[in-house]
Write a protein that holds these residues in place. Structure first.
Motif, PDB file in Angstrom:
ATOM      1  N   ASP A 191       0.831  -1.207   0.000  1.00  0.00           N
ATOM      2  CA  ASP A 191       0.000   0.000   0.000  1.00  0.00           C
ATOM      3  C   ASP A 191       0.864   1.256   0.000  1.00  0.00           C
ATOM      4  N   LEU A 192       1.936   1.237   0.790  1.00  0.00           N
ATOM      5  CA  LEU A 192       2.804   2.405   0.866  1.00  0.00           C
ATOM      6  C   LEU A 192       3.500   2.652  -0.471  1.00  0.00           C
ATOM      7  N   LEU A 193       4.025   1.606  -1.074  1.00  0.00           N
ATOM      8  CA  LEU A 193       4.772   1.759  -2.322  1.00  0.00           C
ATOM      9  C   LEU A 193       3.855   2.096  -3.491  1.00  0.00           C
ATOM     10  N   ALA A 194       2.655   1.527  -3.482  1.00  0.00           N
ATOM     11  CA  ALA A 194       1.737   1.751  -4.600  1.00  0.00           C
ATOM     12  C   ALA A 194       1.305   3.210  -4.695  1.00  0.00           C
ATOM     13  N   GLY A 195       1.384   3.951  -3.598  1.00  0.00           N
ATOM     14  CA  GLY A 195       0.978   5.348  -3.629  1.00  0.00           C
ATOM     15  C   GLY A 195       2.077   6.304  -4.020  1.00  0.00           C
ATOM     16  N   ALA A 196       3.205   5.789  -4.487  1.00  0.00           N
ATOM     17  CA  ALA A 196       4.352   6.648  -4.794  1.00  0.00           C
ATOM     18  C   ALA A 196       4.165   7.383  -6.107  1.00  0.00           C
ATOM     19  N   ASP A 197       4.620   8.639  -6.125  1.00  0.00           N
ATOM     20  CA  ASP A 197       4.686   9.397  -7.379  1.00  0.00           C
ATOM     21  C   ASP A 197       6.019   9.180  -8.086  1.00  0.00           C
ATOM     22  N   ALA A 198       7.081   8.904  -7.306  1.00  0.00           N
ATOM     23  CA  ALA A 198       8.417   8.692  -7.878  1.00  0.00           C
ATOM     24  C   ALA A 198       9.131   7.631  -7.053  1.00  0.00           C
ATOM     25  N   PRO A 199       8.735   6.359  -7.216  1.00  0.00           N
ATOM     26  CA  PRO A 199       9.347   5.301  -6.413  1.00  0.00           C
ATOM     27  C   PRO A 199      10.729   4.931  -6.933  1.00  0.00           C
ATOM     28  N   VAL A 200      11.520   4.308  -6.066  1.00  0.00           N
ATOM     29  CA  VAL A 200      12.825   3.793  -6.459  1.00  0.00           C
ATOM     30  C   VAL A 200      13.103   2.537  -5.649  1.00  0.00           C
ATOM     31  N   ARG A 225       6.094  -3.774 -11.861  1.00  0.00           N
ATOM     32  CA  ARG A 225       4.773  -3.437 -11.294  1.00  0.00           C
ATOM     33  C   ARG A 225       4.755  -2.007 -10.771  1.00  0.00           C
ATOM     34  N   LEU A 226       5.829  -1.612 -10.089  1.00  0.00           N
ATOM     35  CA  LEU A 226       5.902  -0.257  -9.535  1.00  0.00           C
ATOM     36  C   LEU A 226       6.316   0.778 -10.579  1.00  0.00           C
ATOM     37  N   ASP A 227       6.856   0.301 -11.705  1.00  0.00           N
ATOM     38  CA  ASP A 227       7.487   1.182 -12.691  1.00  0.00           C
ATOM     39  C   ASP A 227       8.543   2.045 -11.987  1.00  0.00           C
ATOM     40  N   ALA A 228       9.416   1.356 -11.256  1.00  0.00           N
ATOM     41  CA  ALA A 228      10.415   2.033 -10.429  1.00  0.00           C
ATOM     42  C   ALA A 228      11.817   1.765 -10.947  1.00  0.00           C
ATOM     43  N   PRO A 229      12.657   2.796 -11.082  1.00  0.00           N
ATOM     44  CA  PRO A 229      14.066   2.564 -11.402  1.00  0.00           C
ATOM     45  C   PRO A 229      14.724   1.712 -10.320  1.00  0.00           C
ATOM     46  N   VAL A 230      15.669   0.889 -10.738  1.00  0.00           N
ATOM     47  CA  VAL A 230      16.402   0.030  -9.812  1.00  0.00           C
ATOM     48  C   VAL A 230      17.855   0.482  -9.752  1.00  0.00           C
ATOM     49  N   VAL A 231      18.291   0.831  -8.554  1.00  0.00           N
ATOM     50  CA  VAL A 231      19.693   1.111  -8.270  1.00  0.00           C
ATOM     51  C   VAL A 231      20.206  -0.068  -7.461  1.00  0.00           C
ATOM     52  N   THR A 232      21.443  -0.484  -7.694  1.00  0.00           N
ATOM     53  CA  THR A 232      21.990  -1.595  -6.929  1.00  0.00           C
ATOM     54  C   THR A 232      23.198  -1.139  -6.130  1.00  0.00           C
ATOM     55  N   ALA A 249      13.382  10.665  -5.018  1.00  0.00           N
ATOM     56  CA  ALA A 249      12.278   9.703  -4.942  1.00  0.00           C
ATOM     57  C   ALA A 249      11.465   9.950  -3.687  1.00  0.00           C
ATOM     58  N   ASP A 250      10.152   9.780  -3.806  1.00  0.00           N
ATOM     59  CA  ASP A 250       9.326  10.022  -2.623  1.00  0.00           C
ATOM     60  C   ASP A 250       9.169   8.769  -1.758  1.00  0.00           C
ATOM     61  N   ARG A 251       9.307   7.584  -2.354  1.00  0.00           N
ATOM     62  CA  ARG A 251       9.207   6.349  -1.583  1.00  0.00           C
ATOM     63  C   ARG A 251      10.200   5.337  -2.147  1.00  0.00           C
ATOM     64  N   GLY A 252      10.776   4.548  -1.252  1.00  0.00           N
ATOM     65  CA  GLY A 252      11.798   3.617  -1.693  1.00  0.00           C
ATOM     66  C   GLY A 252      11.650   2.251  -1.068  1.00  0.00           C
ATOM     67  N   LEU A 253      12.066   1.247  -1.830  1.00  0.00           N
ATOM     68  CA  LEU A 253      12.153  -0.126  -1.338  1.00  0.00           C
ATOM     69  C   LEU A 253      13.618  -0.522  -1.336  1.00  0.00           C
ATOM     70  N   VAL A 254      14.152  -0.809  -0.151  1.00  0.00           N
ATOM     71  CA  VAL A 254      15.513  -1.327  -0.018  1.00  0.00           C
ATOM     72  C   VAL A 254      15.387  -2.815   0.269  1.00  0.00           C
ATOM     73  N   VAL A 255      16.013  -3.653  -0.565  1.00  0.00           N
ATOM     74  CA  VAL A 255      15.851  -5.093  -0.397  1.00  0.00           C
ATOM     75  C   VAL A 255      17.209  -5.773  -0.526  1.00  0.00           C
ATOM     76  N   GLY A 256      17.509  -6.647   0.444  1.00  0.00           N
ATOM     77  CA  GLY A 256      18.739  -7.433   0.391  1.00  0.00           C
ATOM     78  C   GLY A 256      19.997  -6.633   0.651  1.00  0.00           C
TER      79      GLY A 256
END
Length: 568
Positions: free
Chosen positions: A210-219, A241-248, A282-289
Motif C-alpha cells: 500500500d505504501l509503495l503503490a501510492g508513490a509518485d516517484a518510487p525507487v 509493477r511499480l514502474d520504479a528505477p532500480v539502483v543496486t 524519490a518520494d518512496r523507496g524499497l531497499v531489499v537485500g
C-alpha cells in the motif's frame, strides 16, 4: 565396537575401513561439493589422497590467499547454495586464507573451509604451525574444532548445512591430522537441510504494498541479498509493477540486468551526482537485500527517500543509518514474490524508464567527456577500455572484477548481464580477488567464457595464480589494466596531501605483464590502442587455454569518485 585410531589399524576390520579423510570427502560429495582449492602440505595429505581417489577435483593454487577467493568465485557464479571447499595447512596457510574468509563472510557467500589442525598430542606444545583455533572466530560464520575422532563427519555435514543456511557464509572446520589419517568409524549422519529463510508476514507485505503503490516517484535499491536469494526475477517483477528505477549496491550489481530499461546504475564510490539525485528525489523507496553499509552509502551521507520499506535478513540492519517506515526481516525472494502478487501495475507521475534513462544518459555523457576527446598518442583510459571489452564479450560471459581504482569505473561503466555474470568484492574490498575468483568461476561454469578484469596492483597481489591457470589448463582470459601506479592512492595523495603526481607509481621500474604471464605458460599480448582491444579479446576467447591481455592505461586519468560527481 572397538575404535582404532591408528593410520594403519590393528582391528579385524581396520584394513577395509575407510580413513576419516575418506569419510569426510564422501560426506562432501554426498552433499554436492566436488571441487576443492588448496595447497597440499604434509598435514593435508590424507585429504589430498582421498580427493584423488574419488570423483572430486582438487585445484592446486600457488598461495593460500587465493584459495578462499577461488571458492568464493565458484559460489558467486553458481546457483544459490552451490559451493566449493578450501583446504589448508595449519598456521600460516590458515591465516593466509583468512582474507578470503572475511570477504566471503561480508558477502554472505557459502564455502567449506577445511583446516588441518596440529595433532592432538602436540597441541599446546607450540608444534609446527600451531595457532589457537579461536583465532579464526571473527572471519567465519561458524568455527568448529573436531576433538573426537568420531565427530569429523558430523562436523563437516553440519558445517555444510550452516554455510548454506541464510544468511549464508563460510564455515571453518578444524580437523587434526592424526584424526584424518585414522580409521575411526564415523557415525551415520541423517539428512538435514538448511532451514528455509523466513517468509514475510502477510500483514507487513500488505502495508508495504500500500505504501509503495501510492508513490509518485518510487525507487528500488537492491543489494547482495537479492543475488544470494536467487531473487532476480522477483526483483524485476516488482520493479515493473511499480514502474520504479532500480539502483543496486556493489554486491547487487547485475541482479537486474543492466540492459533493462529500469536499470539506473550502481550506488558506489563512483556513482554519479545524477544517480544520487534520483535516490534523493524519490518520494518512496524499497531497499531489499542490503544492510545499507557504510561503503555503499558513503558512511550514510547518500540521501535516500524519506519514506522507506527495508527488507533484510538481519533485524539489526533496520534503522541503522536510515530510518525505515516499514522494516521486514525476511528472505528477499519470498518477500519480493509476495509484493509482486500484492501490487497492481502502477503509473507514477514520471515513468520509471524515463527516470532511469535520464541517469544513464548523464552517465554516458560523463564517460564520453573523459574518454572520447583523446588524441591517437594519448594513453588509454579505463572507460574506453571497458567499452571495447564489453563489446567483444558474449552476453552470457562471466566477468570477475578485482578491487582497486579501476573497479569504480567498472561498476559504473561496464554493464552486467545478470547476477551470475558479474562478481566483485563488496564491503571488504580486498585486492587480489579478480584472478582467483575467475578460477573458481570457470570451474563452476565450464561452458561459458570467463574473463577477469584487474589492475596491475590487484594482479600483483595474486600474480602467482597465472601459473595455476597454466598448470590446470583453465580457459580464463585476464584483462589487466596496467598504469604502473597505485593510481587511486596517488591521486588522493596529490589532491589532498600535496604529494607529487604519481607518488606511488613505479614508471621507473615498469612492469612487463606480458613477460610475467608468458614466463608462467600463459599466452599474452600487450595493447596500447583502442582499436586493438576488441580483436585482442576475441583472439583470447578463441584461444584454447588461458590468456592475458595487458592494456596500457593512463595513470593520470580522473578517478571515478571525483569525475562522476563534479559539476558538468
Amino acid at each position: 565396537m572397538d575404535t582404532d585410531e591408528s593410520p594403519t589399524g590393528t582391528g579385524p576390520d581396520a584394513v577395509d575401513a575407510p580413513t576419516v579423510a575418506e569419510a569426510v570427502v564422501d560426506c562432501m560429495l554426498d552433499r554436492g561439493i566436488d571441487t576443492a582449492f588448496g595447497i597440499p602440505g604434509k598435514q593435508t595429505l590424507p585429504l589430498n589422497r582421498a580427493l584423488g581417489e574419488r570423483d572430486a577435483r582438487f585445484v592446486v593454487a600457488r598461495h593460500e590467499t587465493a584459495v578462499t577467493h577461488q571458492a568464493w568465485g565458484y559460489a558467486e557464479t553458481s546457483d544459490p547454495g552451490a559451493m566449493a571447499a578450501s583446504i589448508v595447512v595449519p598456521g600460516p596457510g590458515d591465516m593466509n586464507a583468512m582474507n578470503g574468509l572475511k570477504n566471503a563472510l561480508n558477502d554472505c557467500v557459502p564455502l567449506l573451509h577445511l583446516a588441518v589442525e596440529t595433532e592432538r598430542e602436540v597441541r599446546g606444545g607450540d608444534g609446527i604451525h600451531e595457532t589457537p583455533p579461536e583465532t579464526y572466530d571473527t572471519v567465519v560464520k561458524e568455527n568448529v574444532l573436531v576433538d573426537s575422532p568420531g565427530g569429523a563427519v558430523p562436523a563437516v555435514a553440519e558445517a555444510i548445512r550452516v554455510a548454506r543456511e541464510h544468511p549464508q557464509g563460510p564455515v571453518r572446520v578444524g580437523i587434526p591430522k592424526d584424526v584424518l589419517a585414522s580409521r575411526t568409524p564415523q557415525p551415520a549422519v541423517g539428512e538435514r537441510g538448511p532451514a528455509a529463510p523466513p517468509a514475510p508476514p502477510a500483514e507487513a507485505v500488505d502495508r508495504a504494498a500500500d505504501l509503495l503503490a501510492g508513490a509518485d516517484a518510487p525507487v528500488i535499491l537492491a543489494g547482495g541479498g537479492v543475488r544470494r536469494a536467487g531473487a532476480s526475477e522477483s526483483l524485476r517483477a516488482v520493479a515493473e509493477r511499480l514502474d520504479a528505477p532500480v539502483v543496486t549496491t556493489y554486491k547487487g550489481k547485475g541482479t537486474l540486468a543492466e540492459t533493462h530499461p529500469l536499470s539506473a546504475g550502481v550506488l558506489c564510490g563512483g556513482a554519479s551526482s545524477e544517480l544520487r539525485e534520483l535516490l534523493a528525489d524519490a518520494d518512496r523507496g524499497l531497499v531489499v537485500g542490503s544492510d545499507l553499509d557504510a561503503v555503499a552509502t558513503a558512511s550514510w551521507s547518500v540521501s535516500l527517500p524519506e519514506t522507506l520499506v527495508h527488507v533484510t535478513l538481519d533485524g539489526d540492519d533496520i534503522g541503522f543509518g536510515y530510518e525505515a517506515d516499514i522494516g521486514i526481516v525476511a528472505d528477499a525472494d519470498r518477500c519480493l514474490r509476495a509484493l509482486a502478487d500484492r501490487l497492481a501495475e502502477s503509473s507514477p507521475l514520471t515513468p520509471g524508464a524515463a527516470r532511469a534513462e535520464a541517469v544513464r544518459t548523464a552517465d554516458r555523457e560523463r564517460f564520453a567527456a573523459v574518454a572520447d576527446d583523446r588524441g591517437p598518442d594519448d594513453p588509454l583510459r579505463s572507460v574506453e577500455v571497458l567499452r571495447e571489452v564489453r563489446g567483444a564479450l558474449p552476453s552470457d560471459a562471466v566477468v570477475t572484477a578485482d578491487a582497486g581504482g579501476f573497479r569504480l569505473w567498472t561498476l559504473v561503466a561496464f554493464p552486467a548481464g545478470g547476477p551470475s555474470r558479474y562478481v566483485n568484492p563488496g564491503s571488504w574490498a580486498t585486492m587480489g580477488t579478480g584472478l582467483p575468483s575467475a578460477i573458481g568461476a570457470t570451474l563452476a561454469n565450464p561452458d561459458r567464457d570467463v574473463v577477469a578484469l584487474t589492475g596491475d596492483g590487484g594482479l600483483m597481489m595474486c600474480v602467482h595464480e597465472l601459473h595455476t591457470l597454466a598448470a590446470a589448463e583453465l580457459d580464463v582470459t585476464v584483462v589487466a589494466f596496467n598504469n604502473d601506479d597505485y593510481a587511486i592512492i596517488s591521486e588522493e595523495a596529490s589532491r589532498s596531501y600535496d604529494l607529487p603526481a604519481g607518488a606511488y607509481g613505479w614508471t621507473d621500474a615498469g612492469l612487463d605483464l606480458v613477460a610475467v604471464a608468458s614466463g608462467m605458460g600463459v599466452r599474452a599480448e600487450r595493447v596500447t590502442a583502442r582499436d586493438e582491444i576488441g580483436g585482442a579479446v576475441a583472439s583470447a576467447l578463441d584461444h584454447d587455454g588461458p590468456a592475458l591481455i595487458e592494456v596500457v592505461t593512463d595513470p593520470d586519468e580522473p578517478q571515478a569518485s571525483e569525475w562522476m560527481t563534479r559539476e558538468r
